[in-house]
Design a protein around this motif. Structure first.
Motif, PDB file in Angstrom:
ATOM      1  N   ARG A 121       0.925  -0.848   0.117  1.00  0.00           N
ATOM      2  CA  ARG A 121       0.210  -0.103  -0.464  1.00  0.00           C
ATOM      3  C   ARG A 121       0.969   1.480  -0.787  1.00  0.00           C
ATOM      4  NH1 ARG A 121      -1.816  -1.488   5.188  1.00  0.00           N
ATOM      5  NH2 ARG A 121      -2.835   0.408   4.670  1.00  0.00           N
ATOM      6  N   VAL A 122       0.280   2.219  -0.437  1.00  0.00           N
ATOM      7  CA  VAL A 122       0.953   3.297  -0.905  1.00  0.00           C
ATOM      8  C   VAL A 122       0.065   4.894   0.032  1.00  0.00           C
ATOM      9  CG1 VAL A 122       2.418   3.367  -3.056  1.00  0.00           C
ATOM     10  CG2 VAL A 122       0.827   4.432  -3.519  1.00  0.00           C
ATOM     11  N   LEU A 123       0.439   5.950   0.358  1.00  0.00           N
ATOM     12  CA  LEU A 123       0.250   6.634   1.128  1.00  0.00           C
ATOM     13  C   LEU A 123       0.716   8.125   0.477  1.00  0.00           C
ATOM     14  CD1 LEU A 123      -1.528   7.531   3.894  1.00  0.00           C
ATOM     15  CD2 LEU A 123       0.712   7.725   4.908  1.00  0.00           C
ATOM     16  N   ALA A 124      -0.735   9.001  -0.181  1.00  0.00           N
ATOM     17  CA  ALA A 124      -0.578   9.687  -0.522  1.00  0.00           C
ATOM     18  C   ALA A 124      -1.317  11.268  -0.680  1.00  0.00           C
ATOM     19  CB  ALA A 124      -1.200   9.781  -2.840  1.00  0.00           C
ATOM     20  N   TYR A 165      -0.395   6.811   8.704  1.00  0.00           N
ATOM     21  CA  TYR A 165       0.473   5.546   8.170  1.00  0.00           C
ATOM     22  C   TYR A 165       0.073   4.776   8.804  1.00  0.00           C
ATOM     23  CZ  TYR A 165       5.050   3.505   8.001  1.00  0.00           C
ATOM     24  OH  TYR A 165       5.959   2.254   7.754  1.00  0.00           O
ATOM     25  N   ASP A 166       0.384   3.786   8.155  1.00  0.00           N
ATOM     26  CA  ASP A 166       0.482   2.275   8.952  1.00  0.00           C
ATOM     27  C   ASP A 166       1.188   1.193   7.819  1.00  0.00           C
ATOM     28  OD1 ASP A 166      -0.329   0.346   9.901  1.00  0.00           O
ATOM     29  OD2 ASP A 166      -2.481  -0.653   8.905  1.00  0.00           O
ATOM     30  N   ASP A 167       2.218   1.641   7.657  1.00  0.00           N
ATOM     31  CA  ASP A 167       3.758   0.104   7.473  1.00  0.00           C
ATOM     32  C   ASP A 167       3.168   0.550   5.930  1.00  0.00           C
ATOM     33  OD1 ASP A 167       5.233  -0.316   9.446  1.00  0.00           O
ATOM     34  OD2 ASP A 167       3.703  -1.555   9.720  1.00  0.00           O
ATOM     35  N   HIS A 168       2.720   1.918   5.012  1.00  0.00           N
ATOM     36  CA  HIS A 168       3.163   2.059   3.802  1.00  0.00           C
ATOM     37  C   HIS A 168       4.296   1.605   3.314  1.00  0.00           C
ATOM     38  CE1 HIS A 168      -0.983   3.671   5.073  1.00  0.00           C
ATOM     39  NE2 HIS A 168      -1.018   3.209   3.789  1.00  0.00           N
ATOM     40  N   ARG A 169       4.560   1.187   2.521  1.00  0.00           N
ATOM     41  CA  ARG A 169       5.494   0.899   0.902  1.00  0.00           C
ATOM     42  C   ARG A 169       5.993   1.943   0.977  1.00  0.00           C
ATOM     43  NH1 ARG A 169      10.153  -1.137   1.321  1.00  0.00           N
ATOM     44  NH2 ARG A 169      10.560  -2.983  -0.662  1.00  0.00           N
ATOM     45  N   ILE A 170       5.382   2.940  -0.048  1.00  0.00           N
ATOM     46  CA  ILE A 170       5.938   3.980  -0.419  1.00  0.00           C
ATOM     47  C   ILE A 170       4.740   5.116   0.087  1.00  0.00           C
ATOM     48  CG2 ILE A 170       6.409   5.588  -2.006  1.00  0.00           C
ATOM     49  CD1 ILE A 170       6.999   3.913  -3.557  1.00  0.00           C
ATOM     50  N   VAL A 171       5.381   6.883   1.205  1.00  0.00           N
ATOM     51  CA  VAL A 171       4.967   7.611   1.421  1.00  0.00           C
ATOM     52  C   VAL A 171       5.609   8.552   0.331  1.00  0.00           C
ATOM     53  CG1 VAL A 171       4.541   9.321   2.481  1.00  0.00           C
ATOM     54  CG2 VAL A 171       4.473   7.104   3.672  1.00  0.00           C
ATOM     55  N   TYR A 172       4.094   9.402  -0.300  1.00  0.00           N
ATOM     56  CA  TYR A 172       4.532  10.738  -1.166  1.00  0.00           C
ATOM     57  C   TYR A 172       4.814  12.240  -0.209  1.00  0.00           C
ATOM     58  CZ  TYR A 172       3.780   6.730  -4.570  1.00  0.00           C
ATOM     59  OH  TYR A 172       3.943   5.762  -5.547  1.00  0.00           O
ATOM     60  N   VAL A 173       5.738  12.647   0.061  1.00  0.00           N
ATOM     61  CA  VAL A 173       5.608  13.865  -0.042  1.00  0.00           C
ATOM     62  C   VAL A 173       5.791  15.152  -1.179  1.00  0.00           C
ATOM     63  CG1 VAL A 173       6.348  15.724   1.936  1.00  0.00           C
ATOM     64  CG2 VAL A 173       6.232  13.398   2.172  1.00  0.00           C
ATOM     65  N   THR A 174       4.699  16.035  -0.709  1.00  0.00           N
ATOM     66  CA  THR A 174       5.033  17.004  -2.135  1.00  0.00           C
ATOM     67  C   THR A 174       5.566  18.605  -1.481  1.00  0.00           C
ATOM     68  OG1 THR A 174       3.152  16.149  -3.121  1.00  0.00           O
ATOM     69  CG2 THR A 174       3.959  18.250  -4.265  1.00  0.00           C
ATOM     70  N   THR A 175       6.554  18.729  -2.067  1.00  0.00           N
ATOM     71  CA  THR A 175       7.205  20.070  -1.623  1.00  0.00           C
ATOM     72  C   THR A 175       7.997  20.831  -2.281  1.00  0.00           C
ATOM     73  OG1 THR A 175       8.072  21.103   0.687  1.00  0.00           O
ATOM     74  CG2 THR A 175       8.781  19.188   0.026  1.00  0.00           C
ATOM     75  N   PRO A 176       7.138  21.871  -2.979  1.00  0.00           N
ATOM     76  CA  PRO A 176       6.191  22.776  -2.805  1.00  0.00           C
ATOM     77  C   PRO A 176       4.775  21.419  -3.312  1.00  0.00           C
ATOM     78  CG  PRO A 176       7.686  24.083  -3.404  1.00  0.00           C
ATOM     79  CD  PRO A 176       8.548  23.021  -3.526  1.00  0.00           C
ATOM     80  N   HIS A 177       3.875  21.594  -2.595  1.00  0.00           N
ATOM     81  CA  HIS A 177       2.666  20.978  -2.656  1.00  0.00           C
ATOM     82  C   HIS A 177       1.610  21.622  -4.005  1.00  0.00           C
ATOM     83  CE1 HIS A 177      -1.758  19.659  -1.787  1.00  0.00           C
ATOM     84  NE2 HIS A 177      -0.534  18.228  -1.850  1.00  0.00           N
ATOM     85  N   ASN A 178       1.535  20.529  -5.054  1.00  0.00           N
ATOM     86  CA  ASN A 178       0.503  20.800  -5.691  1.00  0.00           C
ATOM     87  C   ASN A 178      -0.848  20.839  -5.431  1.00  0.00           C
ATOM     88  OD1 ASN A 178      -0.764  21.539  -8.146  1.00  0.00           O
ATOM     89  ND2 ASN A 178       0.225  19.660  -9.222  1.00  0.00           N
ATOM     90  N   PRO A 179      -2.193  21.326  -5.842  1.00  0.00           N
ATOM     91  CA  PRO A 179      -1.960  22.464  -5.627  1.00  0.00           C
ATOM     92  C   PRO A 179      -1.453  23.592  -5.057  1.00  0.00           C
ATOM     93  CG  PRO A 179      -4.227  21.122  -5.525  1.00  0.00           C
ATOM     94  CD  PRO A 179      -2.768  20.842  -4.686  1.00  0.00           C
ATOM     95  N   THR A 180      -1.720  23.222  -3.771  1.00  0.00           N
ATOM     96  CA  THR A 180      -1.949  24.343  -2.503  1.00  0.00           C
ATOM     97  C   THR A 180      -0.630  25.535  -2.267  1.00  0.00           C
ATOM     98  OG1 THR A 180      -0.794  22.733  -0.776  1.00  0.00           O
ATOM     99  CG2 THR A 180      -3.116  22.944  -1.118  1.00  0.00           C
ATOM    100  N   GLY A 181       0.567  25.189  -2.478  1.00  0.00           N
ATOM    101  CA  GLY A 181       2.072  25.849  -2.575  1.00  0.00           C
ATOM    102  C   GLY A 181       2.084  25.355  -1.315  1.00  0.00           C
ATOM    103  N   SER A 182       1.783  24.550  -0.158  1.00  0.00           N
ATOM    104  CA  SER A 182       2.058  24.515   0.816  1.00  0.00           C
ATOM    105  C   SER A 182       3.592  23.841   0.845  1.00  0.00           C
ATOM    106  CB  SER A 182       1.336  24.206   2.125  1.00  0.00           C
ATOM    107  OG  SER A 182       1.852  22.762   1.513  1.00  0.00           O
TER     108      SER A 182
END
Ligand SMILES: Cc1ncc(COP(=O)(O)O)c(C=O)c1O
Length: 370
Positions: A121-124, A165-182
């Motif tokens: 499982r992945v976490l997005a 989070y629960d032991d996901h294989r991939i966690v995606y972090v977007t920085t700067p984040h699309n679409p918010t810019g955070s």
């Protein structure tokens, strides 16, 4: 009804595997497409819907593509090696740590090939870039999401991700984040990587990394095996049409690239243009400075709530985003309706040239103040 559809009705025949969980990517519409629909001259349109470079590609990249044209009968082995070496040099990593791919999207697929099986499982992020779940599903993985909440100004923290989070294989972090810019500050990314299990890869998507003053996640590669970085030539370098991106990965598993790479997936003109664009600091500087100016201009002059952005775009709350985007489009200004991101009250405005940004702000204001 088309012949194809009639055939499908009466001759069901061959079936694809079950693709019902796969949601088609909804891209910003192209200038030519919109101009044709509206009967307008494409040159009169301002397209600020896909976070592209309003200045186009670097002139050096254009020359490089032209110069590559008479060599496109050859496979791009040498060009690939040269570009990889130049990127490695820029980031002070070993060339093996650079995974060249067909766009940042291609890198997400490569991480899928490298890490995901049907049991994973992945976490997005939600809202978030649509290709994370799409790519993960292509590789058989299930997708969970963590919320980035409007109520907290779309703030990104390690804890916000860990709550889901629960032991996901991939966690995606977007920085700067699309679409918010955070943005997620580097210490928070480090905290997240530290708190997740040893078999969890944290992918730090820095597609918009040129536009922020926050430090890149590059130093983490020297300290950890469980962080990798996505970068692209589509934004600051203005090469979106060539489909060129890359990953920076830790040395420990960098050699997996040879096993999962589609041979020659990155084409020759793309490699040559990328190499030329890397050397054109002036073009990147102009692009980044103008984006920073445009962000401020939008914050100060748009008659709508906006959020701080580290990217080359600004999110704005305009009411009925679909209606507003349709109305500005009719006036020749194409912006992104964020309904498909789950934000039906928001639009995302790409930073344009000074002239394009001013026209966009004026047009959006006229529409929302009507
Ligand atoms: C957050 C994010 N990551 C990755 C990408 C992929 O970009 P590309 O495939 O054009 O390199 C995009 C494109 O818009 C994006 O917004």
């Amino acid at each position: 009804m088309s012949t194809l559809k009639i055939r499908a009705l009466f001759l069901p025949g061959m079936q694809t595997r079950d693709l019902s969980a796969h949601i088609p990517y909804s891209a910003g519409r192209g200038v030519e497409e919109v101009a044709r629909d509206l009967g307008l001259d494409p040159d009169g349109l301002v397209k600020l819907s896909s976070n592209e470079n309003p200045f186009g590609p670097s002139p050096d990249a254009i020359e490089a593509v032209k110069a590559a044209a008479d060599r496109i009968h050859t496979y791009p082995k040498a060009a690939h090696t040269d570009l990889t070496a130049a990127i490695a040099d820029d980031w002070d990593v070993d060339p093996a740590q650079v995974w060249l791919t067909a766009g940042g999207d291609g890198l997400l697929d490569y991480f899928g090939r490298t890490f995901l099986t049907e049991d994973d499982r992945v976490l997005a992020p939600d809202p978030g870039f649509a290709y994370y779940p799409m790519s993960a599903r292509y590789h058989g993985a299930a997708v969970d999401q963590y919320r980035i909440e409007k109520a907290t100004g779309f703030e990104q923290t390690a804890q916000g991700v860990l709550d889901a989070y629960d032991d996901h294989r991939i966690v995606y972090v977007t920085t700067p984040h699309n679409p918010t810019g955070s943005e997620m500050p580097l210490p928070e990314i480090e905290r997240l990587a530290e708190a997740t299990g040893p078999e969890t890869l944290v992918v730090v998507d820095e597609a918009y990394g040129h536009f922020t003053d926050q430090p890149a996640a590059r130093p983490l590669l020297d300290e950890r095996e469980d962080v990798a970085i996505l970068r692209t030539f589509s934004k600051a370098y203005g090469l979106a049409g060539l489909r060129l991106g890359y990953g920076l990965v830790p040395t420990e598993w960098a050699d997996a690239y040879e096993r999962i790479n589609t041979p020659f997936a990155v084409n020759l003109p793309a490699c040559e243009a990328g190499l030329a664009a890397l050397g054109d600091d002036d073009h990147v500087k102009k692009t980044v400075e103008t984006a920073q100016w445009a962000r401020e201009y939008i914050h100060e002059n748009l008659a709508a709530r906006t959020w701080e952005s580290g990217g080359n775009f600004v999110l704005a709350e305009v009411g009925d985003a679909s209606a507003v985007a349709a109305s500005t489009q009719a006036e020749g200004v194409i912006i992104r309706d964020c309904s498909s991101f789950g934000l039906p009250e928001c639009v995302r405005i790409t930073c344009g040239t000074r002239e394009g940004t001013k026209r966009a702000v004026e047009t959006i204001n006229e529409v929302i103040e009507e």
